[in-house]
Design a protein around this motif. Sequence first.
Motif, short mmCIF file in Angstrom:
data_model
loop_
_atom_site.label_atom_id
_atom_site.label_comp_id
_atom_site.label_asym_id
_atom_site.label_seq_id
_atom_site.Cartn_x
_atom_site.Cartn_y
_atom_site.Cartn_z
N ARG A 71 19.93 -12.76 69.71
CA ARG A 71 19.48 -14.11 70.03
C ARG A 71 20.60 -15.09 69.81
O ARG A 71 21.42 -14.91 68.92
CB ARG A 71 18.31 -14.52 69.13
N ARG A 72 20.58 -16.12 70.60
CA ARG A 72 21.42 -17.29 70.33
C ARG A 72 20.47 -18.39 69.91
O ARG A 72 19.45 -18.62 70.54
CB ARG A 72 22.20 -17.71 71.57
N TRP A 73 20.84 -19.06 68.84
CA TRP A 73 20.00 -20.10 68.27
C TRP A 73 20.60 -21.48 68.53
O TRP A 73 21.82 -21.64 68.52
CB TRP A 73 19.87 -19.90 66.76
N PHE A 74 19.71 -22.45 68.72
CA PHE A 74 20.12 -23.83 68.97
C PHE A 74 19.19 -24.78 68.22
O PHE A 74 18.02 -24.46 67.98
CB PHE A 74 20.02 -24.16 70.47
N VAL A 75 19.72 -25.95 67.89
CA VAL A 75 18.86 -27.02 67.38
C VAL A 75 18.02 -27.48 68.56
O VAL A 75 18.53 -27.66 69.67
CB VAL A 75 19.71 -28.19 66.83
N ALA A 76 16.73 -27.65 68.35
CA ALA A 76 15.85 -28.12 69.41
C ALA A 76 16.31 -29.49 69.89
O ALA A 76 16.88 -30.27 69.14
CB ALA A 76 14.40 -28.19 68.92
N ASP A 77 16.07 -29.75 71.17
CA ASP A 77 16.48 -31.03 71.74
C ASP A 77 15.81 -32.21 71.04
O ASP A 77 16.40 -33.25 70.89
CB ASP A 77 16.19 -31.06 73.24
N ARG A 78 14.58 -31.99 70.61
CA ARG A 78 13.85 -33.03 69.89
C ARG A 78 13.30 -32.42 68.63
O ARG A 78 12.22 -31.82 68.62
CB ARG A 78 12.70 -33.59 70.72
N GLU A 131 22.84 -28.30 69.66
CA GLU A 131 23.98 -27.60 69.07
C GLU A 131 23.63 -26.14 68.78
O GLU A 131 22.54 -25.83 68.32
CB GLU A 131 24.38 -28.29 67.76
N ARG A 132 24.59 -25.26 69.07
CA ARG A 132 24.38 -23.84 68.81
C ARG A 132 24.48 -23.57 67.31
O ARG A 132 25.35 -24.11 66.62
CB ARG A 132 25.42 -23.01 69.55
N LEU A 133 23.57 -22.75 66.82
CA LEU A 133 23.55 -22.36 65.41
C LEU A 133 24.05 -20.93 65.30
O LEU A 133 23.38 -20.00 65.76
CB LEU A 133 22.12 -22.48 64.86
N VAL A 134 25.21 -20.75 64.73
CA VAL A 134 25.82 -19.43 64.61
C VAL A 134 25.40 -18.84 63.27
O VAL A 134 25.72 -19.40 62.21
CB VAL A 134 27.35 -19.51 64.74
N VAL A 135 24.68 -17.73 63.32
CA VAL A 135 24.09 -17.14 62.12
C VAL A 135 25.15 -16.84 61.07
O VAL A 135 24.96 -17.15 59.88
CB VAL A 135 23.28 -15.87 62.48
N SER A 136 26.27 -16.26 61.46
CA SER A 136 27.31 -15.91 60.47
C SER A 136 27.87 -17.15 59.78
O SER A 136 28.14 -17.13 58.57
CB SER A 136 28.43 -15.11 61.13
#
Length: 79
Positions: free
Chosen positions: A65-72, A24-29
């Motif tokens: 940067r675009r941030w995401f939850v790691a797959d694992r 899942e993408r983590l949107v900083v704002s």
Amino acid sequence: MKASLRVACAITLDIQRGRLKPGERLVVSRLAARYRVDRATVDKALVTLLCNGTTRSLELPSKHRRWFVADRAPAPRSP
């Protein structure tokens, strides 16, 4: 406790509880609004989580940067 560490712990708990899913993408704002901190604090928290493998990032040509939850995400630690 530093605000960035508090946010990192909160994000980790949200991942462990299934509120944030792998990939899942983590949107900083949005995270800043959710945890009632500024964007810089969220950025620091996400870098902390990047170091332990909880998040991953994609660096864009615009130096953002675009941030995401790691797959694992790492398993919870036992006390």
